[in-house]
Write an enzyme that holds these catalytic residues in place. Sequence first.
Site, PDB file in Angstrom:
ATOM      1  N   ASP A  59      10.311 -72.764  -6.938  1.00 38.12           N
ATOM      2  CA  ASP A  59      11.029 -71.633  -7.513  1.00 38.12           C
ATOM      3  C   ASP A  59      10.070 -70.444  -7.447  1.00 38.12           C
ATOM      4  O   ASP A  59       9.094 -70.381  -8.199  1.00 38.12           O
ATOM      5  CB  ASP A  59      11.430 -71.940  -8.958  1.00 38.12           C
ATOM      6  CG  ASP A  59      12.132 -70.783  -9.639  1.00 38.12           C
ATOM      7  OD1 ASP A  59      12.271 -69.712  -9.007  1.00 38.12           O
ATOM      8  OD2 ASP A  59      12.536 -70.929 -10.808  1.00 38.12           O
ATOM      9  N   TYR A  68      19.307 -55.383  -2.044  1.00 39.74           N
ATOM     10  CA  TYR A  68      18.967 -56.237  -0.906  1.00 39.74           C
ATOM     11  C   TYR A  68      18.304 -55.429   0.206  1.00 39.74           C
ATOM     12  O   TYR A  68      17.254 -55.805   0.730  1.00 39.74           O
ATOM     13  CB  TYR A  68      20.236 -56.918  -0.401  1.00 39.74           C
ATOM     14  CG  TYR A  68      20.063 -57.751   0.847  1.00 39.74           C
ATOM     15  CD1 TYR A  68      19.569 -59.054   0.767  1.00 39.74           C
ATOM     16  CD2 TYR A  68      20.403 -57.246   2.100  1.00 39.74           C
ATOM     17  CE1 TYR A  68      19.413 -59.829   1.902  1.00 39.74           C
ATOM     18  CE2 TYR A  68      20.247 -58.014   3.243  1.00 39.74           C
ATOM     19  CZ  TYR A  68      19.755 -59.305   3.143  1.00 39.74           C
ATOM     20  OH  TYR A  68      19.610 -60.062   4.274  1.00 39.74           O
ATOM     21  N   LYS A 109      14.427 -55.623   1.920  1.00 39.25           N
ATOM     22  CA  LYS A 109      14.222 -55.884   3.341  1.00 39.25           C
ATOM     23  C   LYS A 109      13.460 -54.730   3.999  1.00 39.25           C
ATOM     24  O   LYS A 109      12.598 -54.940   4.867  1.00 39.25           O
ATOM     25  CB  LYS A 109      15.564 -56.098   4.035  1.00 39.25           C
ATOM     26  CG  LYS A 109      16.272 -57.382   3.638  1.00 39.25           C
ATOM     27  CD  LYS A 109      15.504 -58.620   4.073  1.00 39.25           C
ATOM     28  CE  LYS A 109      16.252 -59.899   3.772  1.00 39.25           C
ATOM     29  NZ  LYS A 109      15.521 -61.113   4.227  1.00 39.25           N
TER      30      LYS A 109
END
Length: 237
Positions: A55, A147, A151
Site C-alpha cells: 500500500d 490525475y 502525470k
Amino acid sequence: MKKVVLTGGSAGIGKEINLFLLRNGYEVLFTFRKSSQSANEIISEFPLAKSYQIDFSNPDEIDDFLKEIQDFKPNILINNFYCGTFIDSYFHKTDPDKFLADFQTNIIPTLQTTQECIKIFRKEKFGRIINILSSSLKNPAMGTSVYNANKAYLLQMSKSWASENVKFGITSNSVSPAFTMTDFHKDMDERQVENILASYPLKNNLEGKDIAEFVELCLNGGSHFNGNHLFLDASNS
C-alpha cells in the site's frame, strides 16, 4: 539477465507489460495492492516473477519495499502504479486536500522508488527508466485535473532523470497511451467511453500489448534513445 522493478504489475496495462517481459526472459519484481489472485497466477506460471504486495500510502511499507529493491538490484524500472480515479470532479469543485492526498499517494512513492533504483543504476553504469503516463495530457477530459496534474509532474521529472543520468548509461523515457479499457476506468459512464473512442482516428481503444511493444523500444533503443515522451494515440490531435 535483465531485472525489472514494475510498479502496478498485476492488472490492466501493468499486467500486459509484466507478461510481455516475463515471456521474453526478464526477471520481474512487480507490485500489487489488491489483485492478489492475479499476482499469484502470474508467479505460478512464471518462475522469474516475484510479486510484492504494498500500500503506497503507508510509509512503513514503502521503506520495506525500498529495502527489497536494494536486495533485488534491478537495472530496469517501469513506473506504472497509480491509485485513484481518472475522472473525479471539476477543478473548481475539487477539495484542495484531494490534490495533496493523491500527490502523496502516487507521486512521492514513485519518486522514492526511482531514487532507490537510480542509486543502483549509477553504480552499475546502466539503467532504464520507463514512465507510463496518459494521452489525456494532450486532450484532458473534464474532471481529470488531479490525475493530469500528477502525470504532468512525472513527465517533467522524467526529463530531469534523463538529463542528469545519461552519462551513467541510464535513460529515462515516457509513454502516454491512448484510452485503454481497464479496471481503472470501470466506473466511467458508457457514453463517456463512446465519446473518447469516437475521437480517435482508429475508432477503437488501445490494448495493453501495444504499450508493451513500446516498452521494448525503450529497453533496446540504446543510450541515445533518451528523454523522449511519445503519445500512443494514432496521431490523435
